[in-house]
Design a protein around this motif. Structure first.
Motif, PDB file in Angstrom:
ATOM      1  N   ILE A  78       0.890  -1.203   0.018  1.00  0.00           N
ATOM      2  CA  ILE A  78       0.166   0.012  -0.121  1.00  0.00           C
ATOM      3  C   ILE A  78       0.913   1.261   0.084  1.00  0.00           C
ATOM      4  O   ILE A  78       0.645   2.369  -0.623  1.00  0.00           O
ATOM      5  CB  ILE A  78      -0.847  -0.070   1.236  1.00  0.00           C
ATOM      6  CG1 ILE A  78      -1.877  -1.082   1.022  1.00  0.00           C
ATOM      7  CG2 ILE A  78      -1.740   1.321   1.310  1.00  0.00           C
ATOM      8  CD1 ILE A  78      -2.692  -1.279   2.494  1.00  0.00           C
ATOM      9  N   LEU A  79       1.989   1.185   0.703  1.00  0.00           N
ATOM     10  CA  LEU A  79       2.881   2.374   0.767  1.00  0.00           C
ATOM     11  C   LEU A  79       3.517   2.542  -0.758  1.00  0.00           C
ATOM     12  O   LEU A  79       3.562   3.947  -1.105  1.00  0.00           O
ATOM     13  CB  LEU A  79       3.961   2.135   1.849  1.00  0.00           C
ATOM     14  CG  LEU A  79       5.129   3.011   2.082  1.00  0.00           C
ATOM     15  CD1 LEU A  79       4.234   4.626   2.337  1.00  0.00           C
ATOM     16  CD2 LEU A  79       6.163   2.770   2.848  1.00  0.00           C
ATOM     17  N   ALA A  80       3.834   1.602  -1.202  1.00  0.00           N
ATOM     18  CA  ALA A  80       4.449   1.506  -2.723  1.00  0.00           C
ATOM     19  C   ALA A  80       3.472   2.251  -3.505  1.00  0.00           C
ATOM     20  O   ALA A  80       3.722   3.265  -4.700  1.00  0.00           O
ATOM     21  CB  ALA A  80       4.831   0.364  -2.912  1.00  0.00           C
ATOM     22  N   LEU A  81       2.248   1.852  -3.492  1.00  0.00           N
ATOM     23  CA  LEU A  81       0.905   2.417  -4.369  1.00  0.00           C
ATOM     24  C   LEU A  81       0.710   3.922  -4.175  1.00  0.00           C
ATOM     25  O   LEU A  81       0.714   4.568  -4.913  1.00  0.00           O
ATOM     26  CB  LEU A  81      -0.132   1.477  -4.231  1.00  0.00           C
ATOM     27  CG  LEU A  81      -0.171   0.057  -4.657  1.00  0.00           C
ATOM     28  CD1 LEU A  81      -1.486  -0.437  -4.081  1.00  0.00           C
ATOM     29  CD2 LEU A  81      -0.110   0.305  -6.118  1.00  0.00           C
ATOM     30  N   VAL A  82       0.772   4.331  -2.828  1.00  0.00           N
ATOM     31  CA  VAL A  82       0.384   5.680  -2.506  1.00  0.00           C
ATOM     32  C   VAL A  82       1.337   6.518  -2.910  1.00  0.00           C
ATOM     33  O   VAL A  82       1.715   7.744  -3.163  1.00  0.00           O
ATOM     34  CB  VAL A  82       0.123   5.919  -1.112  1.00  0.00           C
ATOM     35  CG1 VAL A  82      -1.186   5.218  -0.738  1.00  0.00           C
ATOM     36  CG2 VAL A  82       1.179   5.509  -0.362  1.00  0.00           C
ATOM     37  N   THR A  83       2.927   6.098  -2.745  1.00  0.00           N
ATOM     38  CA  THR A  83       4.146   6.569  -3.280  1.00  0.00           C
ATOM     39  C   THR A  83       3.928   7.052  -4.880  1.00  0.00           C
ATOM     40  O   THR A  83       4.199   7.844  -5.339  1.00  0.00           O
ATOM     41  CB  THR A  83       5.422   6.077  -2.941  1.00  0.00           C
ATOM     42  OG1 THR A  83       5.426   5.776  -1.378  1.00  0.00           O
ATOM     43  CG2 THR A  83       6.568   6.823  -3.218  1.00  0.00           C
ATOM     44  N   PHE A  84       3.525   5.827  -5.675  1.00  0.00           N
ATOM     45  CA  PHE A  84       3.667   5.805  -6.953  1.00  0.00           C
ATOM     46  C   PHE A  84       2.338   6.920  -7.246  1.00  0.00           C
ATOM     47  O   PHE A  84       2.521   7.810  -8.158  1.00  0.00           O
ATOM     48  CB  PHE A  84       3.085   4.634  -7.467  1.00  0.00           C
ATOM     49  CG  PHE A  84       2.374   4.552  -8.968  1.00  0.00           C
ATOM     50  CD1 PHE A  84       3.442   4.810 -10.008  1.00  0.00           C
ATOM     51  CD2 PHE A  84       1.195   4.445  -9.055  1.00  0.00           C
ATOM     52  CE1 PHE A  84       2.945   4.875 -11.364  1.00  0.00           C
ATOM     53  CE2 PHE A  84       0.699   4.868 -10.323  1.00  0.00           C
ATOM     54  CZ  PHE A  84       1.243   4.823 -11.424  1.00  0.00           C
ATOM     55  N   TRP A  85       1.409   6.847  -6.369  1.00  0.00           N
ATOM     56  CA  TRP A  85       0.146   8.000  -6.668  1.00  0.00           C
ATOM     57  C   TRP A  85       0.787   9.367  -6.643  1.00  0.00           C
ATOM     58  O   TRP A  85       0.378  10.248  -7.217  1.00  0.00           O
ATOM     59  CB  TRP A  85      -0.954   7.797  -5.884  1.00  0.00           C
ATOM     60  CG  TRP A  85      -2.221   8.423  -6.265  1.00  0.00           C
ATOM     61  CD1 TRP A  85      -2.794   9.606  -5.766  1.00  0.00           C
ATOM     62  CD2 TRP A  85      -3.003   8.295  -7.436  1.00  0.00           C
ATOM     63  NE1 TRP A  85      -3.908   9.870  -6.460  1.00  0.00           N
ATOM     64  CE2 TRP A  85      -4.009   9.026  -7.367  1.00  0.00           C
ATOM     65  CE3 TRP A  85      -2.807   7.078  -8.221  1.00  0.00           C
ATOM     66  CZ2 TRP A  85      -4.963   9.115  -8.601  1.00  0.00           C
ATOM     67  CZ3 TRP A  85      -3.826   7.062  -9.438  1.00  0.00           C
ATOM     68  CH2 TRP A  85      -4.739   8.010  -9.320  1.00  0.00           C
ATOM     69  N   GLY A  86       1.603   9.540  -5.433  1.00  0.00           N
ATOM     70  CA  GLY A  86       2.246  11.172  -5.014  1.00  0.00           C
ATOM     71  C   GLY A  86       3.080  11.425  -6.164  1.00  0.00           C
ATOM     72  O   GLY A  86       3.083  12.491  -6.800  1.00  0.00           O
TER      73      GLY A  86
END
Length: 202
Positions: free
Chosen positions: A102-110
């Protein structure tokens, strides 16, 4: 003029086009917002609408926010997720490590929000691009801008960044757009551009 693209449509080169203008009534507050093209290839928008909306420039060239702003876009995406990830790892051990996905996904979104943010300016039009859940591009005629705001937080000032927000009166409500963490000098450039129009109105 507003173009919206969700992530799938963006990758496929499609979006929807709507027009927001003064003219809504008390009985129909949404009457000032009209969906012109629910699904259209982005490259075809100028060809389809250009002959009818000759006052708009459907630019595809935007000035990006500076590279020093990327960390701020990523950090904002971590506000809620990082504490949850830490709690998950502490209490669920190995299974908690799955929360790193999840952290990787929200980082990608940022990072995606950073890459999508931008602005463009000509003599008579301000164009802003930004992302929340969908990527939004707004084309605003200079004489339709009701107000323009430049905001700086303490941390933005340390990096010479600022937020630009344009407001346009639409019926009984409002519309516009906002780009976060633009270079401060770029924001001032837009503000000076708009101030000249305001002086003419006075």
């Amino acid at each position: 003029m507003r173009i919206n693209e969700n992530i799938v449509r963006q990758w496929l080169g499609y979006g929807s086009v709507s027009v927001e203008s003064a003219g809504g009534s008390a009985s129909n507050k949404e009457g000032s917002k009209v969906l012109l093209l629910p699904l259209v290839k982005l490259k075809d928008i100028e060809h389809i609408l250009g002959p009818y909306l000759t006052e708009y420039q459907f630019t595809s060239s935007f000035t990006s926010v500076p590279k020093k702003a990327m960390n701020r876009y990523i950090f904002r995406s971590w506000y809620i997720v990082v504490p949850l990830v830490m709690v998950s790892i502490v209490f669920f051990k190995v299974w908690g490590l799955l929360s790193l996905i999840i952290l990787a996904l929200v980082t990608f979104w940022g990072v995606l929000k950073y890459k999508d943010a931008g602005w463009s300016l000509d003599d008579h039009q301000l164009s802003l691009r930004y992302r929340s859940m969908v990527r939004t591009t707004v084309f605003i005629r200079k004489n339709k801008i009701q107000s323009l705001e430049m905001r700086e937080s303490y941390f933005q000032r340390r990096k010479d960044l600022a937020t630009l927000e344009a407001f346009v009166k639409v019926g009984f409500g409002g519309a516009g757009g906002r780009v976060i963490d633009m270079d401060r000098m770029d924001v001032r450039k837009v503000y000076t551009w708009f101030s000249r129009e305001a002086e003419k109105r006075d």
